[in-house]
Design a protein around this motif. Structure first.
Motif, PDB file in Angstrom:
ATOM      1  N   PHE A 136     -29.784 -10.290  47.551  1.00 52.74           N
ATOM      2  CA  PHE A 136     -30.762 -10.034  46.489  1.00 52.74           C
ATOM      3  C   PHE A 136     -31.492  -8.715  46.746  1.00 52.74           C
ATOM      4  CE2 PHE A 136     -30.423 -14.567  45.431  1.00 52.74           C
ATOM      5  CZ  PHE A 136     -30.454 -14.504  44.043  1.00 52.74           C
ATOM      6  N   SER A 137     -31.851  -8.477  47.997  1.00 56.23           N
ATOM      7  CA  SER A 137     -32.590  -7.265  48.343  1.00 56.23           C
ATOM      8  C   SER A 137     -31.740  -6.023  48.106  1.00 56.23           C
ATOM      9  CB  SER A 137     -33.035  -7.324  49.808  1.00 56.23           C
ATOM     10  OG  SER A 137     -33.925  -8.392  50.011  1.00 56.23           O
ATOM     11  N   LEU A 138     -30.461  -6.101  48.449  1.00 49.54           N
ATOM     12  CA  LEU A 138     -29.563  -4.965  48.264  1.00 49.54           C
ATOM     13  C   LEU A 138     -29.448  -4.601  46.789  1.00 49.54           C
ATOM     14  CD1 LEU A 138     -27.557  -2.984  49.538  1.00 49.54           C
ATOM     15  CD2 LEU A 138     -25.792  -4.746  49.310  1.00 49.54           C
ATOM     16  N   LEU A 139     -29.276  -5.623  45.948  1.00 46.51           N
ATOM     17  CA  LEU A 139     -29.167  -5.374  44.505  1.00 46.51           C
ATOM     18  C   LEU A 139     -30.467  -4.796  43.952  1.00 46.51           C
ATOM     19  CD1 LEU A 139     -27.268  -8.617  43.392  1.00 46.51           C
ATOM     20  CD2 LEU A 139     -26.338  -6.306  43.601  1.00 46.51           C
ATOM     21  N   GLY A 140     -31.587  -5.417  44.313  1.00 49.55           N
ATOM     22  CA  GLY A 140     -32.870  -4.951  43.805  1.00 49.55           C
ATOM     23  C   GLY A 140     -33.229  -3.572  44.312  1.00 49.55           C
TER      24      GLY A 140
END
Length: 487
Positions: A344-348
């Motif tokens: 999730f962090s990578l996408l965001g």
């Protein structure tokens, strides 16, 4: 009859004077250190999916009083000789439990000494300790009791402030202000130190995702080196390279195509490197990557003065983008996220980078196209490239281990994001307005567009395929053909 009354009055005044003079003498005779408020402790919590890490800051003077461990005069190199006693003491006075009373595991890690200062306390030395608090299997890390009485159990005036520095599920990431959870102090009525109930709320992946979008945008916005690399590659994009120098224009459509390809290539390059480094949890040394980024900016600055890889800017942007993506991954590596949180962090984070990058390119685009058509274009281009190259050289030297004022000045430019955005916005509005006015005048006055182009770009005859590149005979013949067809 008056003598007893005078005697009583005199005695009363004498007692009152003593009552005032004695406390005053005590206060005036007190040492300056006793007049200062005593420093407090700080417990900063980093909340992860399966554990909580605490960074504990303790004034060494109070620690010596409470635990009998004197670190006031010890050098940092001699701290390991006291490490066992310190860890034993801390483990005895840090006792987190679940709300039902089940004990957590406590592991005391790295220890260090530093000098600091709190408001109204003056400078003092402090011990910094790292503790990992791990709950029983299946227990909630967001709701627990912190039974903590380090120093407070002996120094009754001491206070420990408990804050949360990082909490991904609550959307608290990056360099944000710590949120206060509560304070640990002595309850004077029961003369005990009650446990602090820590309630961090429920948290969610969505809040973590949105926080990472914001962090990614802020990272590219304040990352002066990343912005300079992209903008310095875009600066000569509307120009044509002939005989080892920039001369002439390539046309608006071709310029837009170049700018688009450079931006997309840089995006793909840093996105691939960011994903591979973060998901693979690769441990890459930071200094070589940062030096590589500085070198990439220096190469871009030289290219803006004299073409080094004309027509291949997109390929260079993609290759150098790999290094920039590795640097982006350092932000995620510091958070110690679980695999799900990392995805999730990578996408965001990447989405935030791309959105702000797109915004900046769109703001810079009108100015780039207009500047390319102006007489002062060579001076602006070379001046901007020299300024960028100087900053890049300062960064490169600094990242190779030699700090310098040029690097510090370049880094500080990232703190003026509001001014930068305002300047880009005003420049984009002015460039767009100038372009619209020029086109309107060119349509309303035949030949005005050609004259404007000659004034703005004296070398226009050199542009292959343009109207001005034709010979006088060709122009006269074209004008005769146009007159015949029209009449």
């Amino acid at each position: 009859m008056t003598r007893p009354r005078n005697w009583l009055t005199t005695a009363f005044r004498l007692v009152a004077g003593i009552a005032i003079a004695v406390p005053a003498a005590l206060l005036l005779g007190a040492s300056p250190a006793a007049a200062h408020p005593m420093p407090h402790s700080v417990v900063q919590l980093d909340v992860y999916k399966g554990s909580v890490t605490a960074r504990i800051e303790l004034p060494v003077g109070d620690l010596a009083t409470a635990g009998g461990i004197d670190l006031t005069a010890i050098e940092s190199a001699a701290l390991p000789t006291k490490a066992k006693a310190v860890r034993t003491y801390l483990a005895q006075h840090i006792r987190p439990t679940t709300l039902k009373g089940e004990a957590w595991q406590v592991s005391i890690g790295a220890l260090s000494l530093s000098s600091t200062e709190q408001t109204s306390t003056g400078p003092y030395r402090e011990l910094i300790a790292k503790a990992v608090l791990t709950p029983p299997a299946g227990a909630d890390v967001r709701h627990f009791k912190l039974d903590y009485d380090v120093i407070v159990h002996q120094v009754v005036t001491h206070v420990a402030l408990v804050t949360v520095r990082q909490d991904w599920a609550a959307g608290q990431v990056g360099d944000v202000s710590a949120s206060q959870v509560g304070t640990v102090r002595l309850d004077v009525r029961s003369m005990t130190v009650p446990a602090l109930t820590v309630d961090l709320g429920d948290g969610s992946a969505w809040r973590g995702f949105l926080a990472m979008v914001e962090l990614g945008g802020d990272h590219i916005l304040t990352g002066t080196d990343h912005l300079l690399f992209l903008l310095i590659l875009l600066l000569p994009a509307p120009l044509m390279a002939t005989r080892g120098r920039w001369s002439g224009l390539v046309g608006a459509r071709a310029a837009l195509g170049r700018i688009g390809r450079i931006t997309i290539a840089f995006t793909v390059g840093h996105s691939v490197a960011l994903a591979a480094t973060a998901l693979g949890r690769l441990e890459i040394p930071g200094r070589p990557v940062e030096a590589f980024i500085a070198a990439s900016i220096l190469v871009g600055a030289v290219h803006a003065i004299r073409p080094l890889f004309a027509g291949r800017e997109a390929v260079v942007a993609g290759v150098f983008g790999l290094g920039h993506g590795m640097a982006f991954s350092f932000v995620l590596a510091e958070m110690q996220l679980s695999t799900g949180q990392l995805v999730f962090s990578l996408l965001g984070f990447n989405l935030g980078i791309e959105l702000v990058q797109l915004l900046l390119v769109c703001l810079a685009l009108p100015s780039l196209l207009v500047i390319a058509r102006m007489r002062v274009q060579p001076a602006l281009r070379v001046g901007g490239a020299l300024l960028t190259g100087t900053a890049a050289l300062g960064w490169l030297v600094d990242r190779l281990g030699m700090p310098n004022p040029v690097a510090r000045a370049a880094d500080s430019a990232g703190s003026h994001t509001t001014l930068m955005l305002a300047t880009l916005t005003l420049a984009a509005i002015a460039a767009t307005g100038w372009t619209l006015v020029t086109r309107r005048r060119a349509r309303s006055e035949p030949g005005e567009g050609v004259r404007l182009r000659l004034r703005l770009w004296p070398d226009a005859e050199a542009a292959p395929g343009s109207v001005l590149s034709r010979s006088p005979r060709e122009r006269a013949g074209r004008a005769l053909d146009d007159s015949r067809s029209g009449g």
